[in-house]
Design a protein around this motif. Structure first.
Motif, PDB file in Angstrom:
ATOM      1  N   LEU A 108      55.897 -62.223  49.213  1.00  0.00           N
ATOM      2  CA  LEU A 108      56.767 -62.729  48.152  1.00  0.00           C
ATOM      3  C   LEU A 108      55.864 -63.342  47.091  1.00  0.00           C
ATOM      4  N   VAL A 109      55.783 -62.688  45.937  1.00  0.00           N
ATOM      5  CA  VAL A 109      54.872 -63.136  44.893  1.00  0.00           C
ATOM      6  C   VAL A 109      55.597 -64.107  43.973  1.00  0.00           C
ATOM      7  N   ASP A 110      55.020 -65.282  43.822  1.00  0.00           N
ATOM      8  CA  ASP A 110      55.560 -66.263  42.876  1.00  0.00           C
ATOM      9  C   ASP A 110      54.867 -66.169  41.515  1.00  0.00           C
ATOM     10  N   TYR A 111      53.579 -65.888  41.539  1.00  0.00           N
ATOM     11  CA  TYR A 111      52.811 -65.847  40.290  1.00  0.00           C
ATOM     12  C   TYR A 111      51.791 -64.708  40.354  1.00  0.00           C
ATOM     13  N   TRP A 112      51.596 -64.071  39.171  1.00  0.00           N
ATOM     14  CA  TRP A 112      50.588 -63.034  39.020  1.00  0.00           C
ATOM     15  C   TRP A 112      49.540 -63.480  38.011  1.00  0.00           C
ATOM     16  N   GLY A 113      48.316 -63.004  38.213  1.00  0.00           N
ATOM     17  CA  GLY A 113      47.318 -63.102  37.172  1.00  0.00           C
ATOM     18  C   GLY A 113      47.466 -61.944  36.203  1.00  0.00           C
ATOM     19  N   GLN A 114      46.605 -61.927  35.184  1.00  0.00           N
ATOM     20  CA  GLN A 114      46.710 -60.912  34.137  1.00  0.00           C
ATOM     21  C   GLN A 114      45.997 -59.623  34.500  1.00  0.00           C
ATOM     22  N   GLY A 115      45.162 -59.665  35.539  1.00  0.00           N
ATOM     23  CA  GLY A 115      44.467 -58.463  35.996  1.00  0.00           C
ATOM     24  C   GLY A 115      43.054 -58.357  35.460  1.00  0.00           C
TER      25      GLY A 115
END
Length: 122
Positions: A108-115
């Protein structure tokens, strides 16, 4: 809110190594499981590796087992992905995430980085 900033991507020859970093800021970093996904052009985003909030357990996709190592430093609010023996098929944008898992182990992903782009030449 948690902000995630990846770094360390680049161009490397097959067989080489890279270390990705993901620096977190905002809410308490150590509350979250952390990990990495990757997405190749025209393909879906796929799981690569994850690490529990304590760093006590790690999990890997079969495609990277034995070559990649995930680790975290809760004092530096940073998670790392050491990538060795890189292959052209590892070429992708690598995304860091902060989140958790449910009772059956789904992420369950709460936050992503920009890659960050990783390109492996043959």
């Amino acid at each position: 809110q948690v902000q995630l900033v990846e770094s360390g991507g680049g161009l490397v020859q097959a067989g080489g190594s890279l270390r990705l970093s993901c620096a977190a800021s905002g809410r308490t970093f150590s509350n979250y499981g952390m990990g990495w996904f990757r997405q190749a052009p025209g393909k879906e985003r796929l799981f690569v590796a994850r690490i529990t909030w304590s760093g006590g357990s790690t999990y890997y996709a079969d495609s990277v087992k034995g070559r990649f190592t995930i680790s975290r430093d809760n004092f530096k609010n940073t998670v790392y992905l050491q990538m060795n023996s890189l292959k052209p098929e590892d070429t992708a944008v690598y995304y860091c995430y902060a989140g958790s898992t449910d009772t059956i182990g789904s992420i369950l992903v709460d936050y992503w980085g920009q890659g960050t782009q990783v390109t492996v030449s043959s």
